[in-house]
Write an enzyme that holds these catalytic residues in place. Sequence first.
Site, short mmCIF file in Angstrom:
data_model
loop_
_atom_site.label_atom_id
_atom_site.label_comp_id
_atom_site.label_asym_id
_atom_site.label_seq_id
_atom_site.Cartn_x
_atom_site.Cartn_y
_atom_site.Cartn_z
N GLY A 9 0.95 -1.17 -0.18
CA GLY A 9 0.28 0.26 -0.23
C GLY A 9 1.04 2.02 0.16
O GLY A 9 2.31 0.81 0.07
N ALA A 10 0.24 2.12 -0.47
CA ALA A 10 1.08 3.74 0.09
C ALA A 10 1.79 3.60 0.89
O ALA A 10 1.32 3.03 2.15
CB ALA A 10 -0.05 4.56 -0.43
N SER A 13 -0.94 4.25 4.36
CA SER A 13 -1.94 2.65 4.62
C SER A 13 -1.78 1.96 6.03
O SER A 13 -2.75 1.04 5.99
CB SER A 13 -1.33 2.32 3.37
OG SER A 13 -0.80 1.39 2.88
N GLU A 87 9.11 -3.55 5.55
CA GLU A 87 10.12 -2.80 4.10
C GLU A 87 10.48 -4.48 3.56
O GLU A 87 11.04 -3.79 2.34
CB GLU A 87 10.57 -2.31 4.36
CG GLU A 87 10.10 -1.16 6.70
CD GLU A 87 9.70 0.04 6.05
OE1 GLU A 87 9.50 0.37 4.45
OE2 GLU A 87 8.29 0.96 6.04
N CYS A 144 -6.15 9.56 -0.84
CA CYS A 144 -5.37 10.63 -0.88
C CYS A 144 -5.42 11.94 -0.13
O CYS A 144 -6.34 12.42 0.54
CB CYS A 144 -5.89 11.00 -2.47
SG CYS A 144 -4.78 12.78 -2.58
N CYS A 147 -7.24 14.36 -1.98
CA CYS A 147 -8.97 14.44 -2.48
C CYS A 147 -9.74 13.98 -1.77
O CYS A 147 -10.54 13.47 -1.90
CB CYS A 147 -9.52 14.10 -3.81
SG CYS A 147 -9.14 12.66 -4.58
N CYS A 181 -2.86 10.12 -4.53
CA CYS A 181 -4.43 9.24 -5.96
C CYS A 181 -2.59 9.71 -7.08
O CYS A 181 -2.24 11.01 -7.06
CB CYS A 181 -5.57 9.44 -6.55
SG CYS A 181 -6.03 11.41 -6.97
#
Length: 196
Positions: A9-10, A13, A87, A144, A147, A181
């Site tokens: 995930g980003a 997360s 990681e 994000c 947004c 995003c």
Amino acid sequence: MAQLYFEYGAMGSGKSIEILKVAHNYESQGRRVLVMTPLVDDRYGVGKVTSRIGLSRPAEVINPDDNLYDIIDATRDGDLAAVLIDEAQFLSTEQVDQLAYVVDQFNIPVMTFGLKQDAFNHLFEGSKRLLEVADKLEEMKTICSFCGKKATTQLRIINGEPQYEGSQVFIGGDEAYIPTCRYHWYHPILEKIKKM
């Protein structure tokens, strides 16, 4: 049957908190886990898995030239319930293959957690190999910063400016990266960055 898992995930997360939760769940049942993290991740000190909410635990350090199959074989003693790696994007192709061999030879689940791609939207070596050979892939989601839609990557920010080139590995946390995003990775709201 044991499997090789890759949960990605980003940034932000919840990957590190998830590894801590999984380790706790195993250990609360009296089962032994081996928690590992690459040497390069020294944000909170070498040999630690630390979440953004402040929970932490020690971990075995993975050096770039370590043979993970040999290390796990030497420490398993028949009672190792799972291997958990934080990681995982920083692993080499060979190290990911060694983890797959651990799963296949010892029937021990290996759960890896990490970023899929870097801040320039290129796959990390370890992530690329995990996407190729993992038995189970799971995306961990966050939103994000601009947004509120699903974040798919992270934007590197240095001195209030978005970075679109540079070293693939730049260790940092919330001060250097924000989840975004795809649209806002290309079109960040600069006024909002300056307030972060």
